[in-house]
Design an enzyme around this catalytic site. Structure first.
Site, short mmCIF file in Angstrom:
data_model
loop_
_atom_site.label_atom_id
_atom_site.label_comp_id
_atom_site.label_asym_id
_atom_site.label_seq_id
_atom_site.Cartn_x
_atom_site.Cartn_y
_atom_site.Cartn_z
N ARG A 144 -9.11 -3.32 -4.98
CA ARG A 144 -9.08 -4.62 -4.23
C ARG A 144 -10.12 -4.36 -3.17
O ARG A 144 -10.60 -3.33 -2.47
CB ARG A 144 -7.75 -4.71 -3.37
N GLN A 155 -0.18 -0.35 -5.53
CA GLN A 155 -1.60 -0.07 -4.70
C GLN A 155 -1.68 1.15 -3.94
O GLN A 155 -0.51 1.56 -3.25
CB GLN A 155 -1.76 -1.12 -3.57
N ALA A 215 0.82 -1.18 0.07
CA ALA A 215 -0.08 -0.09 0.04
C ALA A 215 0.83 1.28 0.02
O ALA A 215 1.65 1.40 0.81
CB ALA A 215 -0.89 0.01 1.34
N HIS A 268 -10.15 -3.96 3.43
CA HIS A 268 -9.19 -4.23 4.83
C HIS A 268 -9.61 -2.95 5.79
O HIS A 268 -8.71 -2.94 6.51
CB HIS A 268 -8.03 -4.33 4.16
N TYR A 289 -9.76 0.15 5.33
CA TYR A 289 -8.98 1.77 5.13
C TYR A 289 -10.10 2.40 4.51
O TYR A 289 -11.36 2.09 4.52
CB TYR A 289 -7.84 1.43 4.20
C1 LIG Z 1 2.57 -8.09 7.08
C2 LIG Z 1 1.26 -8.00 6.22
C3 LIG Z 1 1.38 -6.84 5.22
C4 LIG Z 1 0.27 -6.74 4.60
N1 LIG Z 1 0.03 -5.54 3.69
C5 LIG Z 1 -0.99 -5.45 2.86
C6 LIG Z 1 -1.06 -4.30 2.19
O1 LIG Z 1 -0.08 -3.28 1.91
N2 LIG Z 1 -2.20 -3.93 1.03
C7 LIG Z 1 -3.02 -5.13 1.00
O2 LIG Z 1 -4.10 -4.89 0.44
N3 LIG Z 1 -3.21 -6.05 1.79
C8 LIG Z 1 -1.89 -6.37 2.66
N4 LIG Z 1 -1.85 -7.42 3.51
C9 LIG Z 1 -2.86 -8.46 3.14
C10 LIG Z 1 -2.13 -9.61 2.29
O3 LIG Z 1 -2.06 -9.11 0.95
C11 LIG Z 1 -3.11 -10.67 2.17
O4 LIG Z 1 -4.54 -10.56 1.59
C12 LIG Z 1 -3.26 -11.70 3.18
O5 LIG Z 1 -1.89 -11.76 3.90
C13 LIG Z 1 -3.90 -12.93 3.06
O6 LIG Z 1 -3.03 -13.67 2.17
P1 LIG Z 1 -2.17 -14.87 2.32
O7 LIG Z 1 -2.83 -15.85 3.03
O8 LIG Z 1 -1.63 -15.28 1.00
O9 LIG Z 1 -1.26 -14.42 3.25
C14 LIG Z 1 -0.80 -7.43 4.43
C15 LIG Z 1 -0.62 -8.88 4.94
C16 LIG Z 1 0.27 -9.09 6.20
C17 LIG Z 1 0.38 -10.27 6.96
#
Ligand SMILES: Cc1cc2nc3c(=O)[nH]c(=O)nc-3n(C[C@H](O)[C@H](O)[C@H](O)COP(=O)(O)O)c2cc1C
Ligand code: SF4
Length: 385
Positions: free
Chosen positions: A211, A101, A58, A161, A163
């Site tokens: 998203r 993003q 982000a 999420h 925001y």
């Molecule tokens: C440490 C961390 C940072 C993340 N940063 C973002 C982000 O910047 N933007 C976003 O849309 N989702 C963010 N997410 C969510 C991830 O993109 C993803 O949707 C989430 O981890 C679930 O997917 P996974 O099971 O493959 O990890 C973040 C998640 C984690 C754990």
């Protein structure tokens, strides 16, 4: 077994070399809002990993409302630094697509930041005025144009999420002005933002996506039927998907939950790993709708790290059934940024073990990454116990 995973796909009129998507993952390691050497290393490694597409972490469109103390800010002042990030990526990889993003943290801004709310002023939360929302919309437009100038292939307009974008869409956004109440008003940021970006972008090939959290898991949240409801009702979120397609957008990035409140939905952990199956249902629902109505929007799924080593088999099944176009991995890109390349060549992959270490570092406002496979983040974790 590998055919679907490594078959080329398309978004807009761009070719995506395979179906692995690196989802946005904040590393909280910028310097003055610009990518640091550590940030650049992360994107260099992702480029080497040969993901079909990479969505940047982000990037804030605001200097004052940040979720992470070392978060990245995309504005004109920082443009050269983001050009540098694209260069680093392109030096390693000319085939994969790279999207930026864009976000405004709204209510989820950190305590060090200007904490605002869309619907109420309470405690430290300051109510955003209509004029401020107009300015924020213009910042999204400006940041998208800067993303194109920096050399990114497209943007991911963050409406998920918890925001600001997600706060906007919720049925519980009962603002009395043009930014709340009716469905049309709640979609204004996305609609007017995207219309302006489409008009002003230099190239029609610049990709536009967003998203969404299909279901947030809070009363009156996205994916419910009214301001006081908790039961899942996706009809309005399907309307958002239709709107995106009508606006001429190229993809929808399907996610769920609010990490700060209903985090198990967004990123299932070992005890909650079966929640990941909801993500499969959400992308299938969106794909069914798009197919039924003959719409061209492409669909990126989320939470594939939750399946660990079984992820490629689940990807294969989802792709073969036509339930998704690209499969998004979040934590896995930290655990092993080279995943697609290694999987293709049969090298062992370091699969994420869903320990939540990276999330804990992020919540503590520290540089965050994989505490299982990366020595630097192991040491950050150790020295902050
Ligand atoms: C440490 C961390 C940072 C993340 N940063 C973002 C982000 O910047 N933007 C976003 O849309 N989702 C963010 N997410 C969510 C991830 O993109 C993803 O949707 C989430 O981890 C679930 O997917 P996974 O099971 O493959 O990890 C973040 C998640 C984690 C754990
Ligand atoms: S720290 Fe844990 S949850 Fe995060 S990427 Fe590494 S193994 Fe996965």
């Amino acid at each position: 077994m590998m055919s679907s995973l490594f078959s080329a796909g398309t978004i807009g009129d761009r070719t995506v070399p395979n179906r692995f998507a690196a989802q946005a993952m904040e590393g909280n390691d910028g310097e003055g809002g610009k990518p640091s050497e550590r940030t650049l290393d992360r994107y260099r490694n992702l480029a080497r990993g040969a993901w079909g597409l990479v969505i940047s972490e982000a990037l804030s469109v605001s200097e004052t409302s940040l979720a992470r103390v070392n978060g990245l800010i995309l504005n004109r002042k920082n443009l050269d630094a983001f050009k540098g990030l694209v260069e680093v990526f392109r030096r390693e990889n000319q085939d994969s697509l790279l999207f930026f993003q864009l976000t405004h943290s709204g209510e989820r801004s950190g305590a060090f930041s200007d904490r605002t709310s869309l619907t109420k002023s309470s405690g430290e939360l300051r109510l955003l005025s209509g004029d401020e929302l107009e300015t924020i919309k213009n910042s999204f437009i400006e940041a998208a144009l800067l993303a194109e100038e920096a050399g990114a292939d497209g943007i991911d307009f963050k409406m998920c999420h918890g925001y600001l974008g997600a706060e906007m869409l919720r049925p519980s956004n009962r603002r009395q002005d043009k930014w709340g109440g009716s469905f049309e008003n709640r979609c204004r940021l996305l609609r007017e933002g995207v219309e302006a970006i489409r008009q002003k972008r230099r190239s029609p090939r610049f990709i536009l996506g967003s998203r969404l959290s299909l279901y947030e898991g809070i009363r009156g949240g996205c994916g419910t039927g009214g301001p006081d409801e908790i039961i899942e009702d996706l009809s309005e979120m399907y309307e958002v998907v239709r709107l995106m397609d009508n606006l001429g957008m190229d993809y929808v990035n399907v996610s769920a939950g609010i990490p700060a409140l209903t985090g198990a939905i967004t990123r299932p952990t070992e005890p909650s790993k079966y929640l990941a199956y909801h993500h499969l249902r959400y992308t299938k629902g969106v794909k069914d709708l798009l197919r039924r109505e003959n719409r061209g929007l492409k669909v990126i799924g989320s939470a594939y790290s939750s399946y660990k080593a079984e992820a490629p088999a689940i990807m294969q099944e989802m792709l073969d059934k036509g339930y998704v176009d690209f499969c998004g991995f979040g934590r896995q890109i930290f655990a092993d940024p080279l995943t697609p390349k290694k999987y293709r060549t049969g090298e062992p992959v370091n699969w994420c073990v869903l320990c939540s270490g990276c999330s804990r570092l992020m919540a503590a406002q520290l540089n965050d990454g994989c505490v299982v496979y990366n020595d630097y983040y192991k040491s950050v974790m150790k020295s902050n116990r």
